[in-house]
Motif scaffolding. Structure first.
Motif, PDB file in Angstrom:
ATOM      1  N   GLY A  72       0.810  -1.214   0.000  1.00  0.00           N
ATOM      2  CA  GLY A  72       0.000   0.000   0.000  1.00  0.00           C
ATOM      3  C   GLY A  72       0.838   1.256   0.000  1.00  0.00           C
ATOM      4  N   HIS A  73       0.392   2.265  -0.765  1.00  0.00           N
ATOM      5  CA  HIS A  73       1.053   3.567  -0.874  1.00  0.00           C
ATOM      6  C   HIS A  73       2.463   3.405  -1.454  1.00  0.00           C
ATOM      7  CE1 HIS A  73       0.858   7.817  -0.370  1.00  0.00           C
ATOM      8  NE2 HIS A  73       1.927   7.858   0.403  1.00  0.00           N
ATOM      9  N   ALA A  74       3.526   3.644  -0.682  1.00  0.00           N
ATOM     10  CA  ALA A  74       4.884   3.454  -1.227  1.00  0.00           C
ATOM     11  C   ALA A  74       5.607   2.328  -0.511  1.00  0.00           C
ATOM     12  CB  ALA A  74       5.686   4.749  -1.108  1.00  0.00           C
ATOM     13  N   THR A  88      12.993   6.048   2.124  1.00  0.00           N
ATOM     14  CA  THR A  88      13.319   7.038   1.095  1.00  0.00           C
ATOM     15  C   THR A  88      13.418   8.433   1.697  1.00  0.00           C
ATOM     16  OG1 THR A  88      10.990   7.420   0.515  1.00  0.00           O
ATOM     17  CG2 THR A  88      12.180   5.697  -0.726  1.00  0.00           C
ATOM     18  N   HIS A  89      12.528   8.739   2.644  1.00  0.00           N
ATOM     19  CA  HIS A  89      12.548  10.039   3.322  1.00  0.00           C
ATOM     20  C   HIS A  89      11.666   9.981   4.544  1.00  0.00           C
ATOM     21  CE1 HIS A  89       9.049  10.419   0.656  1.00  0.00           C
ATOM     22  NE2 HIS A  89       8.680  11.549   1.242  1.00  0.00           N
ATOM     23  N   GLY A  90      11.582  11.108   5.252  1.00  0.00           N
ATOM     24  CA  GLY A  90      10.963  11.094   6.569  1.00  0.00           C
ATOM     25  C   GLY A  90       9.511  11.511   6.644  1.00  0.00           C
ATOM     26  N   GLN A 138       5.613  11.374   6.962  1.00  0.00           N
ATOM     27  CA  GLN A 138       4.836  10.378   7.723  1.00  0.00           C
ATOM     28  C   GLN A 138       4.371   9.205   6.852  1.00  0.00           C
ATOM     29  OE1 GLN A 138       4.062   9.509  10.687  1.00  0.00           O
ATOM     30  NE2 GLN A 138       2.386   8.090  10.206  1.00  0.00           N
ATOM     31  N   ASP A 139       4.004   9.487   5.594  1.00  0.00           N
ATOM     32  CA  ASP A 139       3.486   8.421   4.728  1.00  0.00           C
ATOM     33  C   ASP A 139       4.592   7.515   4.189  1.00  0.00           C
ATOM     34  OD1 ASP A 139       4.150  10.797   3.203  1.00  0.00           O
ATOM     35  OD2 ASP A 139       3.190   9.884   1.452  1.00  0.00           O
ATOM     36  N   HIS A 140       5.803   7.646   4.749  1.00  0.00           N
ATOM     37  CA  HIS A 140       6.929   6.763   4.403  1.00  0.00           C
ATOM     38  C   HIS A 140       7.602   6.256   5.681  1.00  0.00           C
ATOM     39  CE1 HIS A 140       6.735   7.954   0.125  1.00  0.00           C
ATOM     40  NE2 HIS A 140       6.095   8.977   0.688  1.00  0.00           N
ATOM     41  N   TYR A 141       7.749   7.161   6.648  1.00  0.00           N
ATOM     42  CA  TYR A 141       8.330   6.870   7.970  1.00  0.00           C
ATOM     43  C   TYR A 141       7.428   5.889   8.719  1.00  0.00           C
ATOM     44  CZ  TYR A 141      10.410   8.554  12.489  1.00  0.00           C
ATOM     45  OH  TYR A 141      11.031   8.692  13.702  1.00  0.00           O
ATOM     46  N   GLY A 149      11.194   6.688  -4.582  1.00  0.00           N
ATOM     47  CA  GLY A 149      10.753   7.543  -3.475  1.00  0.00           C
ATOM     48  C   GLY A 149       9.727   8.536  -3.983  1.00  0.00           C
ATOM     49  N   ASP A 150       9.625   9.668  -3.320  1.00  0.00           N
ATOM     50  CA  ASP A 150       8.764  10.743  -3.818  1.00  0.00           C
ATOM     51  C   ASP A 150       9.655  11.684  -4.610  1.00  0.00           C
ATOM     52  OD1 ASP A 150       6.633   9.677  -2.469  1.00  0.00           O
ATOM     53  OD2 ASP A 150       6.378  11.361  -1.074  1.00  0.00           O
ATOM     54  N   THR A 151       9.300  11.943  -5.844  1.00  0.00           N
ATOM     55  CA  THR A 151      10.085  12.886  -6.641  1.00  0.00           C
ATOM     56  C   THR A 151       9.240  13.476  -7.750  1.00  0.00           C
ATOM     57  OG1 THR A 151      12.157  13.203  -7.870  1.00  0.00           O
ATOM     58  CG2 THR A 151      11.010  11.118  -8.239  1.00  0.00           C
ATOM     59  N   CYS A 180       3.069   3.373  -7.804  1.00  0.00           N
ATOM     60  CA  CYS A 180       2.647   3.442  -6.400  1.00  0.00           C
ATOM     61  C   CYS A 180       2.315   4.886  -6.042  1.00  0.00           C
ATOM     62  CB  CYS A 180       3.719   2.870  -5.470  1.00  0.00           C
ATOM     63  SG  CYS A 180       5.209   3.862  -5.304  1.00  0.00           S
ATOM     64  N   HIS A 181       2.010   5.117  -4.777  1.00  0.00           N
ATOM     65  CA  HIS A 181       1.747   6.454  -4.248  1.00  0.00           C
ATOM     66  C   HIS A 181       0.586   7.121  -4.991  1.00  0.00           C
ATOM     67  CE1 HIS A 181       2.649  10.296  -2.304  1.00  0.00           C
ATOM     68  NE2 HIS A 181       3.599   9.716  -1.598  1.00  0.00           N
ATOM     69  N   TYR A 182      -0.499   6.349  -5.160  1.00  0.00           N
ATOM     70  CA  TYR A 182      -1.720   6.907  -5.763  1.00  0.00           C
ATOM     71  C   TYR A 182      -2.918   6.219  -5.112  1.00  0.00           C
ATOM     72  CZ  TYR A 182      -2.154   2.649  -8.571  1.00  0.00           C
ATOM     73  OH  TYR A 182      -2.291   1.345  -8.963  1.00  0.00           O
TER      74      TYR A 182
HETATM   75 MN    MN Z   1       4.784  10.616   0.093  1.00  0.00          MN
END
Ligand code: MN
Ligand code: NI
Length: 205
Positions: A7-9, A47-49, A51-54, A139-141, A189-191
């Motif tokens: 789910g998500h990323a 990938t980064h901090g 909340q939707d990844h941490y 990641g997110d980019t 992902c991330h949709y």
């Molecule tokens: Mn994100």
């Protein structure tokens, strides 16, 4: 390698007894494919901090003693939160493990990032080798031309790409690096996790 979309990323990459969890946002994720308490990763990469990844990284890492990899400032925060098993590369750095040929390299990603605790940190993409296959989790980019440099060094078997728009790339932009990579497999992902990132994955396909 088995690839499980959670789910998500969030993805789990498995090869033998090695289980790599990326961006473990499960609690509070309406599309979570597992409960955080069910997972038994050997490694957790961020990938980064945001909340939707941490997400659940601290709880899962403390419970399992999984080896965490995150960019240096974010790695420092994990250690402050009591996570003991942490590597702290920066962009361009590679961390290598004994397990299943596993290594991970941090690549640039154009985005911003602040952790739930307020620490500002630099986002990254992750190039991961597991069992001789290369997975590039962007990641997110947003779209930028240097994304194609990853391919100059490594043949990308699987590209995991955000397509949600609003925060990261939308499907129209994501098509561009997907064509650069020539990956055998592309996983969007991330949709569709929340209203601003509603997208039609079939349109991307
Ligand atoms: Mn994100
Ligand atoms: Ni983000």
């Amino acid at each position: 390698m088995d690839i499980r979309f959670l789910g998500h990323a969030c993805f789990e990459l498995s090869e033998g007894d090695t289980r790599v969890l990326v961006d473990p946002f499960l609690t509070g994720n309406p599309k979570a494919g597992a409960d955080a308490s069910e997972l038994e990763p050997t490694h957790i990469f961020l990938t980064h901090g945001h909340q939707d990844h941490y997400g659940d990284v601290v709880d899962i890492a403390k419970r399992t003693n999984a080896h965490c990899v995150a960019i240096v400032e974010l790695a420092g925060e994990l250690q402050e939160q009591g996570v003991e098993n942490v590597s702290d590369p920066n962009i361009g750095g590679t961390v290598t493990f004994e397990d299943a040929g596993l290594w991970v390299r941090l690549t640039p990603a154009w985005h911003t990032s602040t952790t739930p605790n307020g620490l500002v940190n630099t986002p990254a993409g992750l190039v991961i080798n597991l069992g001789g296959k290369i997975v590039y989790h962007l990641g997110d980019t947003g779209l930028f031309s240097d994304l194609q440099l990853v391919k100059a060094r490594d043949d990308i078997d699987v590209a995991i790409m955000p397509i949600g728009g609003h925060f990261p790339m939308d499907p129209g932009d994501a098509v561009v690096p997907a064509q650069w990579f020539g990956a055998k497999q592309v996983i969007p992902c991330h949709y569709n996790t929340s209203p601003p990132i509603e997208q039609d994955a079939q349109q991307f396909k």
